[in-house]
Design a protein around this motif. Structure first.
Motif, PDB file in Angstrom:
ATOM      1  N   GLY A 102       0.827  -1.214   0.000  1.00 22.01           N
ATOM      2  CA  GLY A 102       0.000   0.000   0.000  1.00 22.01           C
ATOM      3  C   GLY A 102       0.853   1.252   0.000  1.00 22.01           C
ATOM      4  O   GLY A 102       0.565   2.226  -0.715  1.00 22.01           O
ATOM      5  N   GLY A 103       1.922   1.229   0.775  1.00 19.62           N
ATOM      6  CA  GLY A 103       2.844   2.372   0.812  1.00 19.62           C
ATOM      7  C   GLY A 103       3.511   2.606  -0.524  1.00 19.62           C
ATOM      8  O   GLY A 103       3.711   3.755  -0.946  1.00 19.62           O
ATOM      9  N   GLU A 104       3.844   1.509  -1.219  1.00 20.78           N
ATOM     10  CA  GLU A 104       4.454   1.624  -2.553  1.00 20.78           C
ATOM     11  C   GLU A 104       3.476   2.264  -3.532  1.00 20.78           C
ATOM     12  O   GLU A 104       3.852   3.118  -4.349  1.00 20.78           O
ATOM     13  CB  GLU A 104       4.874   0.245  -3.059  1.00 20.78           C
ATOM     14  N   TYR A 105       2.215   1.859  -3.453  1.00 20.68           N
ATOM     15  CA  TYR A 105       1.207   2.451  -4.348  1.00 20.68           C
ATOM     16  C   TYR A 105       0.986   3.929  -4.016  1.00 20.68           C
ATOM     17  O   TYR A 105       0.742   4.748  -4.909  1.00 20.68           O
ATOM     18  CB  TYR A 105      -0.112   1.693  -4.236  1.00 20.68           C
ATOM     19  N   ALA A 106       1.056   4.255  -2.727  1.00 21.30           N
ATOM     20  CA  ALA A 106       0.894   5.658  -2.331  1.00 21.30           C
ATOM     21  C   ALA A 106       2.012   6.514  -2.921  1.00 21.30           C
ATOM     22  O   ALA A 106       1.771   7.611  -3.447  1.00 21.30           O
ATOM     23  CB  ALA A 106       0.873   5.778  -0.806  1.00 21.30           C
ATOM     24  N   ASN A 107       3.246   6.005  -2.857  1.00 16.76           N
ATOM     25  CA  ASN A 107       4.375   6.739  -3.435  1.00 16.76           C
ATOM     26  C   ASN A 107       4.235   6.861  -4.952  1.00 16.76           C
ATOM     27  O   ASN A 107       4.546   7.902  -5.540  1.00 16.76           O
ATOM     28  CB  ASN A 107       5.687   6.016  -3.102  1.00 16.76           C
ATOM     29  N   LYS A 108       3.745   5.794  -5.566  1.00 13.52           N
ATOM     30  CA  LYS A 108       3.515   5.831  -7.018  1.00 13.52           C
ATOM     31  C   LYS A 108       2.447   6.866  -7.357  1.00 13.52           C
ATOM     32  O   LYS A 108       2.573   7.616  -8.332  1.00 13.52           O
ATOM     33  CB  LYS A 108       3.079   4.447  -7.496  1.00 13.52           C
ATOM     34  N   GLY A 109       1.416   6.923  -6.519  1.00 12.94           N
ATOM     35  CA  GLY A 109       0.346   7.898  -6.739  1.00 12.94           C
ATOM     36  C   GLY A 109       0.855   9.327  -6.670  1.00 12.94           C
ATOM     37  O   GLY A 109       0.468  10.177  -7.483  1.00 12.94           O
ATOM     38  N   ILE A 110       1.734   9.589  -5.725  1.00  9.33           N
ATOM     39  CA  ILE A 110       2.308  10.937  -5.580  1.00  9.33           C
ATOM     40  C   ILE A 110       3.110  11.301  -6.828  1.00  9.33           C
ATOM     41  O   ILE A 110       2.996  12.414  -7.360  1.00  9.33           O
ATOM     42  CB  ILE A 110       3.187  11.009  -4.318  1.00  9.33           C
ATOM     43  N   SER A 111       3.912  10.360  -7.301  1.00 12.13           N
ATOM     44  CA  SER A 111       4.724  10.610  -8.503  1.00 12.13           C
ATOM     45  C   SER A 111       3.841  10.879  -9.717  1.00 12.13           C
ATOM     46  O   SER A 111       4.102  11.799 -10.500  1.00 12.13           O
ATOM     47  CB  SER A 111       5.638   9.411  -8.785  1.00 12.13           C
ATOM     48  N   LEU A 112       2.794  10.083  -9.873  1.00  8.02           N
ATOM     49  CA  LEU A 112       1.892  10.265 -11.012  1.00  8.02           C
ATOM     50  C   LEU A 112       1.141  11.590 -10.916  1.00  8.02           C
ATOM     51  O   LEU A 112       0.931  12.272 -11.924  1.00  8.02           O
ATOM     52  CB  LEU A 112       0.893   9.097 -11.076  1.00  8.02           C
ATOM     53  N   PHE A 113       0.751  11.961  -9.699  1.00  4.94           N
ATOM     54  CA  PHE A 113       0.055  13.240  -9.507  1.00  4.94           C
ATOM     55  C   PHE A 113       0.954  14.403  -9.888  1.00  4.94           C
ATOM     56  O   PHE A 113       0.520  15.363 -10.526  1.00  4.94           O
ATOM     57  CB  PHE A 113      -0.396  13.372  -8.048  1.00  4.94           C
ATOM     58  N   GLN A 114       2.228  14.304  -9.509  1.00  2.00           N
ATOM     59  CA  GLN A 114       3.178  15.375  -9.803  1.00  2.00           C
ATOM     60  C   GLN A 114       3.430  15.521 -11.302  1.00  2.00           C
ATOM     61  O   GLN A 114       3.755  16.610 -11.770  1.00  2.00           O
ATOM     62  CB  GLN A 114       4.490  15.122  -9.066  1.00  2.00           C
ATOM     63  N   THR A 115       3.258  14.438 -12.049  1.00  3.97           N
ATOM     64  CA  THR A 115       3.422  14.505 -13.511  1.00  3.97           C
ATOM     65  C   THR A 115       2.080  14.741 -14.201  1.00  3.97           C
ATOM     66  O   THR A 115       1.975  14.611 -15.427  1.00  3.97           O
ATOM     67  CB  THR A 115       4.064  13.210 -14.053  1.00  3.97           C
ATOM     68  N   LYS A 116       1.062  15.060 -13.398  1.00  4.72           N
ATOM     69  CA  LYS A 116      -0.289  15.392 -13.883  1.00  4.72           C
ATOM     70  C   LYS A 116      -1.031  14.215 -14.524  1.00  4.72           C
ATOM     71  O   LYS A 116      -1.965  14.401 -15.308  1.00  4.72           O
ATOM     72  CB  LYS A 116      -0.243  16.589 -14.850  1.00  4.72           C
ATOM     73  N   ASP A 117      -0.608  12.988 -14.180  1.00  4.69           N
ATOM     74  CA  ASP A 117      -1.373  11.809 -14.581  1.00  4.69           C
ATOM     75  C   ASP A 117      -2.369  11.536 -13.455  1.00  4.69           C
ATOM     76  O   ASP A 117      -2.186  10.655 -12.624  1.00  4.69           O
ATOM     77  CB  ASP A 117      -0.460  10.596 -14.792  1.00  4.69           C
ATOM     78  N   PHE A 118      -3.440  12.327 -13.437  1.00  7.89           N
ATOM     79  CA  PHE A 118      -4.361  12.298 -12.305  1.00  7.89           C
ATOM     80  C   PHE A 118      -5.182  11.010 -12.250  1.00  7.89           C
ATOM     81  O   PHE A 118      -5.480  10.520 -11.164  1.00  7.89           O
ATOM     82  CB  PHE A 118      -5.276  13.522 -12.359  1.00  7.89           C
ATOM     83  N   LYS A 119      -5.519  10.458 -13.412  1.00  7.70           N
ATOM     84  CA  LYS A 119      -6.265   9.200 -13.437  1.00  7.70           C
ATOM     85  C   LYS A 119      -5.397   8.076 -12.891  1.00  7.70           C
ATOM     86  O   LYS A 119      -5.855   7.240 -12.103  1.00  7.70           O
ATOM     87  CB  LYS A 119      -6.718   8.887 -14.868  1.00  7.70           C
ATOM     88  N   GLY A 120      -4.140   8.046 -13.320  1.00  6.02           N
ATOM     89  CA  GLY A 120      -3.212   7.042 -12.813  1.00  6.02           C
ATOM     90  C   GLY A 120      -2.985   7.186 -11.329  1.00  6.02           C
ATOM     91  O   GLY A 120      -2.909   6.197 -10.586  1.00  6.02           O
ATOM     92  N   ALA A 121      -2.874   8.438 -10.876  1.00  6.57           N
ATOM     93  CA  ALA A 121      -2.690   8.703  -9.452  1.00  6.57           C
ATOM     94  C   ALA A 121      -3.902   8.227  -8.661  1.00  6.57           C
ATOM     95  O   ALA A 121      -3.768   7.625  -7.583  1.00  6.57           O
ATOM     96  CB  ALA A 121      -2.469  10.195  -9.223  1.00  6.57           C
ATOM     97  N   GLN A 122      -5.089   8.487  -9.202  1.00 14.53           N
ATOM     98  CA  GLN A 122      -6.320   8.047  -8.538  1.00 14.53           C
ATOM     99  C   GLN A 122      -6.327   6.529  -8.362  1.00 14.53           C
ATOM    100  O   GLN A 122      -6.634   6.016  -7.263  1.00 14.53           O
ATOM    101  CB  GLN A 122      -7.534   8.480  -9.362  1.00 14.53           C
ATOM    102  N   GLU A 123      -5.975   5.803  -9.400  1.00 17.98           N
ATOM    103  CA  GLU A 123      -5.956   4.341  -9.335  1.00 17.98           C
ATOM    104  C   GLU A 123      -4.932   3.841  -8.316  1.00 17.98           C
ATOM    105  O   GLU A 123      -5.194   2.896  -7.567  1.00 17.98           O
ATOM    106  CB  GLU A 123      -5.659   3.776 -10.722  1.00 17.98           C
ATOM    107  N   SER A 124      -3.768   4.482  -8.279  1.00 17.29           N
ATOM    108  CA  SER A 124      -2.723   4.060  -7.339  1.00 17.29           C
ATOM    109  C   SER A 124      -3.122   4.334  -5.894  1.00 17.29           C
ATOM    110  O   SER A 124      -2.934   3.484  -5.013  1.00 17.29           O
ATOM    111  CB  SER A 124      -1.403   4.775  -7.664  1.00 17.29           C
ATOM    112  N   PHE A 125      -3.680   5.506  -5.640  1.00 18.75           N
ATOM    113  CA  PHE A 125      -4.111   5.818  -4.277  1.00 18.75           C
ATOM    114  C   PHE A 125      -5.258   4.897  -3.839  1.00 18.75           C
ATOM    115  O   PHE A 125      -5.351   4.522  -2.667  1.00 18.75           O
ATOM    116  CB  PHE A 125      -4.548   7.278  -4.178  1.00 18.75           C
TER     117      PHE A 125
END
Length: 420
Positions: free
Chosen positions: A154-177
């Motif tokens: 879960g922590g790994e997905y949270a970190n992935k979500g943050i990275s995706l959000f920062q690159t403006k991949d909001f859909k990807g970030a949503q799925e990861s979070f």
């Protein structure tokens, strides 16, 4: 002869089953070797063996097969694993998660639970319920290994979500979070920070229905990590407003004001609503609250000045405009409004004087003199406004008129030339 053939076939079958079981054991041994020496080849050999086992009828439905597979992919995620090895398996996080969850499902003693498909929401909820109810397992130790690693995934997905959000991949970030939240919730805990990030990513991904549900959940949980509690009300209000429901938006702001009475952003939202709705008295109350918190905010005094002016309270309007300019000499709008007040006052007197009968020449001269005083009072403020925003032609035009009215023809001509 027929019996011999059947016997041989049975032996072949038993040998094949034994071979696949050996693949599972081999994968286990390769994983242990990797944990000792860190060689990427151990992971590669282990995954080759276990992937064969996941395709064979005799081992594909065994909990051990999938949990051992999860262990191999999990080790690829560790910070100590060679980055070149990690690069060979970029889907390690997804594969580790899928393997552990499938292995856990297959570990239930209950045959009905073994058939759960965690891609289906109803089955996922049933799985969660089985965990909470501590349903019996075939191998508790093996199950515990997988279960203990879910929060880490879960922590790994949270970190992935943050990275995706920062690159403006909001859909990807949503799925990861979303995956991060789910994995951590299996342990019976709710990570409200991840819940907040999921709400934010959902909003930016324009999944407004989901974000509304999540923001409301955060409000129920009294979320305020890093002081973001008030911003939840703001975000929720913005979604309602953009959706055309201004009343629901304002209702949300009012609730936020009650929960966070000192939050300036919520006060500003409230002020904006009142001003747009023509509720000047209510706006004045909110402005007083804002100024009590930020007593040196020039803009707030300017806004309150405009409200006082609309309410015909000229004395307070003038005081607020002057205070705004005192705090910020570059506050164009306050200076312009104050100058315009004196200018209009002078113009009104000129108009009245022009309507006087010819036999009131003395009164006429007196009123013209009074008007000139008003124009003289206006000039310093319009000069400030012109200096603060020299590109504004309306300000320059008013200043030219003022110079002309008081006989400063040279200044009027110079300024006029500048803007031609």
């Amino acid at each position: 002869m027929k019996k011999t053939i059947l016997t041989l076939l049975a032996v072949i079958s038993i040998t094949a089953i034994s071979a696949q079981k050996n693949k599972v054991q081999s994968a286990y041994n390769y994983n242990n070797a990797f944990e000792r020496n860190g060689k990427c080849s151990e992971i590669q050999n282990g995954l080759e063996a276990i992937n064969l086992a996941t395709q064979d009828a005799s081992t594909k439905d065994a909990s051990k097969t999938w949990i051992y597979r999860g262990n191999l992919y999990y080790n690829l995620l560790l910070p100590t694993t060679d980055k070149n090895c990690k690069a060979l398996y970029k889907d390690a996080l997804d594969e580790a998660t899928k393997s552990y969850l499938k292995g856990m499902v297959l570990n239930f003693e209950d045959d009905a639970l073994k058939k759960l498909d965690l891609e289906k929401e109803a089955d996922l909820m049933q799985f969660f319920g089985a965990l909470q109810n501590k349903s019996k397992m075939e191998d508790q130790q093996l199950f515990g290994t997988a279960f203990s690693r879910l929060p880490g995934l879960g922590g790994e997905y949270a970190n992935k979500g943050i990275s995706l959000f920062q690159t403006k991949d909001f859909k990807g970030a949503q799925e990861s979070f979303q995956k991060a939240l789910m994995l951590i919730q299996f342990s019976g805990k709710t990570d409200t920070l991840i819940l907040y990030n999921l709400a934010l990513a959902s909003e930016y991904a324009e999944d407004f229905e989901t974000s509304k549900q999540l923001y409301n959940a955060l409000i129920q949980l009294n979320y305020n990590i890093d002081g973001n509690g008030a911003s939840i009300y703001q975000s929720l209000a913005r979604i309602h407003k953009n959706g055309g429901d201004k009343e629901k938006s304002f209702e949300t702001i009012k609730k936020g004001r009650k929960a966070y009475p000192q939050n300036q952003n919520l006060i500003f939202e409230e002020i904006d609503y009142y001003l747009q709705s023509g509720k000047d008295q209510d706006a004045l109350v909110s402005l007083n609250d804002a100024i009590s918190i930020e007593q040196n905010n020039a803009f707030l005094y300017y806004v309150r000045g405009t409200v006082y002016e609309k309410l015909k309270n000229q004395e307070n309007a003038i005081a607020d405009y002057k205070k705004s300019i005192e705090l910020d000499p570059k506050q164009h709008d306050a200076a312009f409004n104050l100058g315009a007040f004196y200018f209009n006052k002078g113009v009104d007197k000129i108009n009245v004087a022009n309507d006087l009968p010819l036999n009131q020449s003395k009164k006429y001269e007196e009123m013209k003199a009074d008007a000139k005083k008003d124009f003289m009072s206006a000039i310093p403020y319009i000069e400030i406004a012109n200096k603060a925003k020299p590109e504004d032609t309306d300000t320059a035009t008013m200043l030219i008129k003022l110079y002309t009215q008081v006989g400063e023809d040279a200044k009027a001509k110079e300024l006029k030339t500048k803007y031609e």
